[in-house]
Scaffold this active site. Structure first.
Site, PDB file in Angstrom:
ATOM      1  N   GLU B  59       0.817  -1.215   0.000  1.00 30.28           N
ATOM      2  CA  GLU B  59       0.000   0.000   0.000  1.00 30.28           C
ATOM      3  C   GLU B  59       0.852   1.266   0.000  1.00 30.28           C
ATOM      4  O   GLU B  59       0.511   2.260  -0.642  1.00 30.28           O
ATOM      5  CB  GLU B  59      -0.956  -0.002   1.199  1.00 30.28           C
ATOM      6  N   PHE B  82      -9.131  -1.966   0.893  1.00 29.81           N
ATOM      7  CA  PHE B  82      -9.957  -1.581   2.041  1.00 29.81           C
ATOM      8  C   PHE B  82      -9.453  -0.244   2.594  1.00 29.81           C
ATOM      9  O   PHE B  82      -8.247  -0.026   2.668  1.00 29.81           O
ATOM     10  CB  PHE B  82      -9.855  -2.626   3.161  1.00 29.81           C
ATOM     11  N   ALA B  83     -10.390   0.602   3.009  1.00 35.77           N
ATOM     12  CA  ALA B  83     -10.000   1.893   3.598  1.00 35.77           C
ATOM     13  C   ALA B  83      -9.187   1.687   4.864  1.00 35.77           C
ATOM     14  O   ALA B  83      -8.400   2.551   5.247  1.00 35.77           O
ATOM     15  CB  ALA B  83     -11.232   2.727   3.901  1.00 35.77           C
ATOM     16  N   HIS B 130     -11.211  -4.740   8.647  1.00 35.56           N
ATOM     17  CA  HIS B 130     -11.757  -4.681   7.282  1.00 35.56           C
ATOM     18  C   HIS B 130     -13.152  -4.067   7.271  1.00 35.56           C
ATOM     19  O   HIS B 130     -13.914  -4.283   6.354  1.00 35.56           O
ATOM     20  CB  HIS B 130     -11.858  -6.076   6.659  1.00 35.56           C
TER      21      HIS B 130
END
Ligand SMILES: Cc1ncc(C[n+]2csc(CCOP(=O)(O)OP(=O)(O)O)c2C)c(N)n1
Lengths: 320, 327
Positions: B59, B82-83, B130
């Site tokens: 990321e 996912f944020a 998540h």
């Protein structure tokens, strides 16, 4: 790359120019004229001039917080750089960035305050260079301290997988502030990491500007020809403390500092040039005198540059 | 007008923008082929080749490279699965993306046209790492724009606006919305930022709801209508910039307000919006209105579905809050 006499003189000039600006800012800092911090790069000039002097203007260079010789050799505007350090409106970011300096026009990327954030920035620049198809390459400088960050792994890996045109250049000056590299990096040499990312890794004497130039420019050609990234570790040393104003503590011995200062990169190159008979003492002194004048004028200009209006604090957050 | 789901609407927006501008490039985990876990980028790598590219599981590199690439002339549209994973690349988002223009070059005219798309939200038994909706951190960070569509129509129009914007935009997509269908024009259109959408008109209480909370607020409105209570449901759609005018206009009419967000209540977006409302009212010499907030409990999000339900907002919890401000 075969260097002409003129090229060598240019390298000498760029090293000396970086040194003189560095000394000027160091002096100003110690007179209390610099509001923030200053990390002198004295001792690193062979790396600075060696990596940056022969890049194209549209190549990208990511410099560290100790990268003034490097930036100036790439085309950084000395006036705007100095004004920025003094927090003046004439600086690159109207005094809002300070020790951070970037210059898009001259291919200088966004170095930053978080050590190791250079790797993703350079990876992105490498991706843009590759996709935009203009044969640009990226040189990313980083310290042995930065090499301890996880960002190195993810981005050297990315650059390897995507075959990006990046030359990773480590300026290993043995210390991350006061921590010796032996106590912080498990590998024998930082260049050894190259194997993990399937690229060539080389160690060079970071006090020898000709060697730095030769090895870096070979890697630049490789990158430009689509052959992907390389890693070069320059063994160098910082002659002053980590940040100006810091008092030396016993993390390194006086003898060690003295030994390294014998290998002052500018002095070494000066002897070499004189030895080769490329130039005379007078020629070299004339370069110094001319630079002294330039630096003095720049300092005067920057000090004259006004402080930013208070409204400036509230602009440039978003593009309208 | 054709009915499609939000996945397809997002895919259409991406495709149109890839066609429109050769500097638009997509990368992220598993975006090639069918388009990863959420199928948003389905088929795009076949059509656009290298411009839609799988990245390693990294990321920091995905988002950090977007900063470098945007500085150097690309218009990256990158995907975080996912944020929750924004926490992995906080330095890249908060210290770089948000600050580069300000700190690095008023004179360089630095622009960072970046969109980071990501899945948010709970109600799916995906546990604490998540299921989060971490917008508040980024609303707290000057220099970013935040977009959260709730219908397929909005998803397409807002994503296209986000991609054309010269600022970094975080774009949130709720997991529950992916399969929801709605009418979406096949032709090009854009939805401007800072334009709240009044999803239901009403007269008694203004409910400002963010993301999936809009659906819950509409459910609550339906319930309360049976008791003769009329809710006006407002979806701000963008949190930065935030259309306070529409919110204030509604409060002028209703005299009461509830703000609903899926994220943890403490230090959350409702606290901020309610304070702005309070300040605007008192600065204008008006009496503050009754106000309440609804958010998740101050806990990590639990896995077991009944526990998760207990922690996250619901239509019932919104009804409860509405009743509090009605008194
Ligand atoms: C992420 C992060 N950690 C720590 C620091 C504090 N810090 C600034 S410079 C520095 C040393 C960096 O060492 P190195 O990369 O070897 O560069 P050098 O200073 O030796 O040139 C440290 C620890 C920081 N700025 N950012």
């Amino acid at each position: 790359m075969k260097l002409t006499h003129e090229d060598k003189i240019l390298l000498y000039r760029n090293m000396l120019r970086g040194r003189k600006y560095d000394e000027a800012l160091t002096k100003m800092f110690n007179k209390g004229q610099v509001p923030g911090m200053w990390h002198s790069g004295i001792g690193h000039e062979a790396v600075g001039a060696g990596v940056a002097t022969f890049l194209r203007q549209d190549d990208w260079l990511e410099v560290t917080h100790r990268g003034i010789t490097h930036g100036l050799a790439k085309g950084l505007d000395a006036r705007m750089w100095l004004a920025e350090h003094l927090g003046r409106v004439g600086g690159y970011a109207k005094g809002k960035g300070g020790h951070h300096c970037a210059d898009r026009e001259h291919g200088i990327l966004i170095g930053g305050g978080t050590i190791g954030s250079c790797f993703p920035i350079a990876a992105g620049a490498g991706l843009a260079a590759k996709r935009l198809g203009k044969d640009q390459i990226v040189v990313c400088l980083f310290g042995d301290g930065a090499a301890q960050r996880a960002t190195l792994h993810s981005c050297m890996n990315l650059a390897g997988v995507w075959n990006l045109p990046i030359v990773w250049v480590c300026e290993n000056n043995l210390y991350s502030i006061t921590t010796h590299v032996k106590n912080a990096i498990a590998a024998e040499n930082i260049a050894d990491l190259a194997h993990s990312y399937n690229m060539p890794g080389e160690i060079v004497d970071g006090q020898d500007v000709l060697m730095v130039t030769e090895v870096v420019m070979d890697a630049v050609e490789r990158a430009r020809n689509g052959k992907g990234p390389s890693l070069i570790e320059c063994k160098t040393y910082r002659f002053r403390e980590h940040g100006e104003g810091e008092i030396p503590t016993p993390y390194r011995t006086r003898e060690e500092v003295k030994e390294w200062k014998k290998r002052d990169p500018i002095k070494l190159f000066r002897y070499l040039l004189l030895d080769e008979g490329v130039v005379t003492e007078e020629d070299l002194n004339a370069i110094g005198t001319k630079l002294d004048k330039e630096v003095a004028e720049t300092v005067d200009w920057a000090i004259e540059s006004p402080m930013p209006a208070l409204e400036e604090a509230f602009t440039d957050i978003y593009v309208e | 007008m054709p009915e499609i789901n939000m996945r397809q609407a997002l895919n259409q927006a991406l495709r149109e923008e890839l066609l429109h501008d050769p500097t638009v490039h997509i990368w992220g985990e598993n975006v090639e082929g069918v388009g990863g876990g959420f199928l948003i980028t389905m088929g795009l790598s076949n059509e656009f080749g290298e411009r839609v590219k799988d990245s390693p599981l990294a990321e920091t590199a995905i988002v950090g490279a977007a900063v470098g690439a945007a500085y150097c002339g690309l218009r990256p549209v990158v995907e975080l699965m996912f944020a929750d994973f924004t926490y992995i690349c906080m330095d890249e988002i908060v210290n770089k993306m948000a600050k580069v223009r300000y700190s690095f070059g008023a004179y360089n005219d630095v622009k960072l046209p970046i969109v980071v798309r990501m899945k948010v939200g709970g109600y799916f038994a995906q546990s604490s790492e998540h299921s989060q909706t971490p917008l508040a951190h980024f609303m707290h960070t000057p220099g970013l724009k935040l977009v959260f569509p709730t219908t397929p129509y909005e998803a397409k129009g807002l994503l296209k606006t986000a991609i054309r914007d010269d600022n970094p935009v975080l774009f949130f997509e709720h997991i529950i919305h992916f399969a929801a269908k709605g009418e979406v024009p096949e032709e090009e259109y854009f939805i401007p930022f800072e334009e709240a959408n009044i999803r239901r008109e009403g007269s008694d209480v203004t409910v400002v709801a963010i993301g999936y909370m809009v659906d819950l607020a509409l459910e609550a409105a339906e319930e309360l209508a049976k008791e003769g209570v009329s809710l006006e449901v407002i979806d701000p759609r963008t949190l930065e910039p935030l259309d306070m005018d529409t919110i204030m206009g509604s409060i002028e009419k209703t005299g009461r307000v509830v703000v609903v967000d899926e994220d943890v209540t403490r230090c959350g977006i409702p606290a901020e919006i309610l304070m702005q409302i309070f300040e605007q009212l008192t600065e204008a010499g008006k009496t503050p209105v009754p106000m309440a907030r609804v958010g998740a409990a101050n806990t990590p999000i639990p896995y077991s579905p009944e526990l998760e339900k207990a922690v996250l907002p619901s239509a019932d919890k919104i009804i409860e809050a509405v009743k509090k401000v009605l008194v």
